[in-house]
Write an enzyme that holds these catalytic residues in place. Structure first.
Site, PDB file in Angstrom:
ATOM      1  N   ASP A  13       0.817  -1.228   0.000  1.00 52.34           N
ATOM      2  CA  ASP A  13       0.000   0.000   0.000  1.00 52.34           C
ATOM      3  C   ASP A  13       0.846   1.272   0.000  1.00 52.34           C
ATOM      4  O   ASP A  13       0.428   2.297   0.538  1.00 52.34           O
ATOM      5  CB  ASP A  13      -0.956   0.032   1.214  1.00 52.34           C
ATOM      6  CG  ASP A  13      -1.813  -1.206   1.289  1.00 52.34           C
ATOM      7  OD1 ASP A  13      -2.272  -1.643   0.228  1.00 52.34           O
ATOM      8  OD2 ASP A  13      -2.011  -1.727   2.404  1.00 52.34           O
ATOM      9  N   LYS A  16       2.381   2.262  -5.042  1.00 49.17           N
ATOM     10  CA  LYS A  16       3.132   1.798  -6.223  1.00 49.17           C
ATOM     11  C   LYS A  16       2.350   2.025  -7.511  1.00 49.17           C
ATOM     12  O   LYS A  16       2.927   2.288  -8.558  1.00 49.17           O
ATOM     13  CB  LYS A  16       3.442   0.296  -6.101  1.00 49.17           C
ATOM     14  CG  LYS A  16       4.381  -0.044  -4.976  1.00 49.17           C
ATOM     15  CD  LYS A  16       4.613  -1.545  -4.889  1.00 49.17           C
ATOM     16  CE  LYS A  16       3.395  -2.325  -4.444  1.00 49.17           C
ATOM     17  NZ  LYS A  16       2.950  -2.068  -3.077  1.00 49.17           N
ATOM     18  N   LYS A  18       0.307   4.431  -8.425  1.00 49.57           N
ATOM     19  CA  LYS A  18       0.439   5.802  -8.946  1.00 49.57           C
ATOM     20  C   LYS A  18       1.822   6.000  -9.580  1.00 49.57           C
ATOM     21  O   LYS A  18       1.951   6.551 -10.667  1.00 49.57           O
ATOM     22  CB  LYS A  18       0.238   6.811  -7.807  1.00 49.57           C
ATOM     23  CG  LYS A  18       0.589   8.217  -8.216  1.00 49.57           C
ATOM     24  CD  LYS A  18       0.384   9.232  -7.125  1.00 49.57           C
ATOM     25  CE  LYS A  18       1.145  10.492  -7.503  1.00 49.57           C
ATOM     26  NZ  LYS A  18       0.764  11.641  -6.720  1.00 49.57           N
ATOM     27  N   ASN A  38      -4.931  -9.874  -4.284  1.00 48.77           N
ATOM     28  CA  ASN A  38      -4.763  -9.344  -2.918  1.00 48.77           C
ATOM     29  C   ASN A  38      -4.271  -7.903  -2.997  1.00 48.77           C
ATOM     30  O   ASN A  38      -4.431  -7.123  -2.084  1.00 48.77           O
ATOM     31  CB  ASN A  38      -3.796 -10.216  -2.081  1.00 48.77           C
ATOM     32  CG  ASN A  38      -2.503 -10.555  -2.813  1.00 48.77           C
ATOM     33  OD1 ASN A  38      -2.356 -10.322  -3.995  1.00 48.77           O
ATOM     34  ND2 ASN A  38      -1.566 -11.134  -2.077  1.00 48.77           N
ATOM     35  N   GLY A  40      -4.157  -4.045  -4.568  1.00 45.89           N
ATOM     36  CA  GLY A  40      -5.160  -3.107  -5.064  1.00 45.89           C
ATOM     37  C   GLY A  40      -4.475  -1.783  -5.228  1.00 45.89           C
ATOM     38  O   GLY A  40      -3.774  -1.342  -4.323  1.00 45.89           O
ATOM     39  N   HIS A  41      -4.586  -1.202  -6.397  1.00 42.45           N
ATOM     40  CA  HIS A  41      -4.001   0.132  -6.504  1.00 42.45           C
ATOM     41  C   HIS A  41      -4.997   1.102  -7.104  1.00 42.45           C
ATOM     42  O   HIS A  41      -5.805   0.761  -7.943  1.00 42.45           O
ATOM     43  CB  HIS A  41      -2.671   0.146  -7.239  1.00 42.45           C
ATOM     44  CG  HIS A  41      -2.533  -0.852  -8.314  1.00 42.45           C
ATOM     45  ND1 HIS A  41      -1.868  -2.032  -8.146  1.00 42.45           N
ATOM     46  CD2 HIS A  41      -2.996  -0.861  -9.564  1.00 42.45           C
ATOM     47  CE1 HIS A  41      -1.927  -2.717  -9.252  1.00 42.45           C
ATOM     48  NE2 HIS A  41      -2.600  -2.034 -10.133  1.00 42.45           N
ATOM     49  N   GLN A 223       2.371  -5.782  -3.095  1.00 46.35           N
ATOM     50  CA  GLN A 223       2.710  -5.863  -1.658  1.00 46.35           C
ATOM     51  C   GLN A 223       4.062  -5.174  -1.396  1.00 46.35           C
ATOM     52  O   GLN A 223       4.396  -4.260  -2.116  1.00 46.35           O
ATOM     53  CB  GLN A 223       2.707  -7.323  -1.163  1.00 46.35           C
ATOM     54  CG  GLN A 223       1.322  -7.966  -1.151  1.00 46.35           C
ATOM     55  CD  GLN A 223       0.923  -8.584  -2.462  1.00 46.35           C
ATOM     56  OE1 GLN A 223       1.706  -9.249  -3.091  1.00 46.35           O
ATOM     57  NE2 GLN A 223      -0.305  -8.370  -2.887  1.00 46.35           N
ATOM     58  N   THR A 299      -8.556  -3.206  -1.488  1.00 40.98           N
ATOM     59  CA  THR A 299      -9.088  -4.538  -1.776  1.00 40.98           C
ATOM     60  C   THR A 299     -10.155  -4.941  -0.775  1.00 40.98           C
ATOM     61  O   THR A 299     -11.188  -5.487  -1.143  1.00 40.98           O
ATOM     62  CB  THR A 299      -7.921  -5.565  -1.788  1.00 40.98           C
ATOM     63  OG1 THR A 299      -7.011  -5.163  -2.804  1.00 40.98           O
ATOM     64  CG2 THR A 299      -8.406  -6.968  -2.059  1.00 40.98           C
ATOM     65  N   GLY A 301     -11.162  -2.827   2.081  1.00 40.36           N
ATOM     66  CA  GLY A 301     -11.794  -1.705   2.796  1.00 40.36           C
ATOM     67  C   GLY A 301     -11.402  -1.641   4.264  1.00 40.36           C
ATOM     68  O   GLY A 301     -11.875  -0.785   5.001  1.00 40.36           O
ATOM     69  N   ARG A 302     -10.504  -2.532   4.696  1.00 42.20           N
ATOM     70  CA  ARG A 302     -10.126  -2.540   6.126  1.00 42.20           C
ATOM     71  C   ARG A 302      -9.343  -1.281   6.490  1.00 42.20           C
ATOM     72  O   ARG A 302      -8.497  -0.820   5.698  1.00 42.20           O
ATOM     73  CB  ARG A 302      -9.222  -3.745   6.419  1.00 42.20           C
ATOM     74  CG  ARG A 302      -9.940  -5.061   6.383  1.00 42.20           C
ATOM     75  CD  ARG A 302      -8.984  -6.199   6.723  1.00 42.20           C
ATOM     76  NE  ARG A 302      -8.035  -6.476   5.654  1.00 42.20           N
ATOM     77  CZ  ARG A 302      -7.115  -7.417   5.711  1.00 42.20           C
ATOM     78  NH1 ARG A 302      -6.993  -8.162   6.796  1.00 42.20           N
ATOM     79  NH2 ARG A 302      -6.304  -7.640   4.701  1.00 42.20           N
ATOM     80  N   VAL A 414       3.011  14.397  -3.619  1.00 39.69           N
ATOM     81  CA  VAL A 414       2.462  15.468  -2.772  1.00 39.69           C
ATOM     82  C   VAL A 414       0.935  15.580  -2.909  1.00 39.69           C
ATOM     83  O   VAL A 414       0.345  16.592  -2.568  1.00 39.69           O
ATOM     84  CB  VAL A 414       3.128  16.835  -3.087  1.00 39.69           C
ATOM     85  CG1 VAL A 414       4.576  16.845  -2.633  1.00 39.69           C
ATOM     86  CG2 VAL A 414       3.030  17.176  -4.577  1.00 39.69           C
TER      87      VAL A 414
END
Ligand code: IMP
Length: 439
Positions: A13, A16, A18, A38, A40-41, A223, A299, A301-302, A414
């Site tokens: 997270d 990566k 972007k 697993n 998500g970007h 990851q 992925t 929402g946690r 930024v």
């Protein structure tokens, strides 16, 4: 030849997606080499937001060669949904190629992932429950179903039957689950095969041809190093190797094909799921960083756990990956804090001090980060585009990090927008930066 690997230097997270999206503009191909959905970007282009799980981050460039390498585990239903969604929003996905050797996530992998977590109870890993671990386990046990198997119904049925056999006991609670019916499953997966067939290819050869022709190929990791099954905080890790070395295995190229290795890190730290996190901030400060940084999983929402930047872990990740450049994302999230902590060493049980990332699980579980406090800044960074636009304290923060880690910072995020980055002078020296920073 220009191979560039982009890897997560923390617990995933890091942003990566972007950075890869940005760098992909200068590249001829993007190859994902491990993990699955697993990951998500989120990519923001103007007003439009894209949430991708399996697709390589270059997919938004029309016709760009985007490869899902052999090291990825693919849930074909998720992939087809992603293809359909992109197409319906006008994205040309003709450049997508899928390795015939990549392994498939099967319905029983999803059930086994959830069952495994339930069985662990309080000790659970906090997986994304996407079937990742059981799929890699079958791969290692040589019971995996691969993309190429989708193209031959007879072979597919035989392989599924063989894979199911040793799982009969653990799958007994799901005996009536319709997704486990051999014939229905085979038919469903044959249909997926028809949908994906035009994209299936010998992707290692594709990468060689491009590299040998002097093209630029990005190897996109998912990851991060601290979730690596060998080098991360085992067992609270994913089931693949997100480190740069795995780009070779998961894409089918050699170490000498990779010239630059970019490590992506946030200006602070987050992790989802269980496991040690020495710089975790409990309380209002951690909550504020979570809210300001929008730290909720793409992925699952946690809510993500948050903490100060852990330089001990980052230096470890830099060495593991032999990073040539760092990209620091979300520096803007720290604006408005009077003091900013950076962890420079760990304190363990009995007040033992650790300057290096401890290999022993028990030591790590008891370690807490000792922080140095650096001056904060109040300015909003969203409009900064050059190093000199950044407030002095933000520049000092970046200099401190680069010096501690021993790797130059090439790019600083930024804000969520694709234009909201600052290229540094070091970034200009990169294969990709030379073109991007001038453009
Ligand atoms: P799995 O990869 O679903 O088996 O989950 C294993 C661990 O890795 C869990 O702690 C997950 O939260 C974590 N994880 C997996 N993928 C990601 C990711 O893309 N970002 C952050 N954490 C992840």
């Amino acid at each position: 030849m220009s191979g560039v690997a982009i890897v997560g230097a923390q617990w995933g997270d890091e942003g990566k997606g972007k950075i890869t999206d940005l760098l992909a503009e200068q590249a001829d191909a993007v190859v994902r080499f491990q993990g699955g959905n697993n990951a998500g970007h989120t990519i923001v282009r103007g007003e439009v937001q894209w949430k991708l799980h399996l697709m390589p981050s270059g997919i938004l460039y029309p016709g760009k060669r985007c490869v899902i390498g052999n090291g990825v585990v693919i849930d074909p239903k998720v992939l087809i949904d992603e293809v359909d969604d992109l197409r319906s929003r006008g994205v040309d996905v003709s450049g997508l190629r899928i390795s015939a050797n990549a392994h498939l996530i099967m319905p029983y992998h999803l059930l086994l992932d959830s069952a495994g977590e339930a069985r662990l109870g309080k000790l659970q890993i906090g997986t994304t429950r996407r079937g990742i671990g059981p799929c890699y386990a079958d791969k290692a046990a040589r019971l995996g179903i691969r993309v190429q198997d989708l193209l031959d119904e007879k072979i597919l049925r035989k392989k599924i039957a063989a894979a199911l056999e040793p799982k009969r006991l653990s799958l007994r609670p799901y005996a009536r689950d319709p997704t486990l019916d051999l014939h229905a499953m085979t038919e469903e997966y044959v249909t997926y095969g028809h949908r994906l067939e035009r994209h299936i290819a010998d992707t290692a050869r594709l990468a060689w041809e491009m590299l040998d022709a002097g093209r630029t190929v990005l190897f996109e990791g998912a990851q991060g190093a601290m979730l690596d099954i060998d080098h991360g905080t085992y067992p609270f890790v994913t089931s693949s190797n997100p480190v740069a070395g795995a780009a070779c295995v998961g894409a089918g190229v050699g170490p000498r094909d990779i010239e630059e290795i970019w490590g992506i890190t946030k200006a602070y730290t987050t992790r989802v799921g269980s496991g040690p996190f020495p710089t975790e901030l409990h309380g209002p400060l951690g909550d504020a960083i979570r809210e300001r940084g929008g730290e909720f999983g793409t992925t699952t929402g946690r809510p993500r756990r948050t903490g100060w930047l852990d330089l001990v872990a980052l230096r470890y990740a830099a060495r593991l990956n032999t990073l040539t450049s760092l990209a620091i994302t979300k520096l803007d999230v720290l604006s408005g804090l009077k003091r900013i902590g950076v962890c420079t060493r760990y304190r363990g049980a009995d007040d033992a001090i650790f300057d290096h990332f401890p290999y022993h699980q028990s030591v790590l579980h008891q370690a807490t980060g000792e922080t140095e406090e650096l001056a904060g800044w109040s300015e909003d960074l969203g409009e900064c585009r050059t190093e000199s636009d950044l407030p002095g304290a933000a520049r000092d923060y970046l200099d401190y990090v680069a010096e501690f880690i021993g790797v130059p910072i090439a790019l600083v995020g930024v804000g969520p927008g694709r234009e909201q980055v600052v290229w540094t002078r070091a970034g200009g020296d990169s294969v990709l930066g030379a073109q991007a920073s001038v453009a």
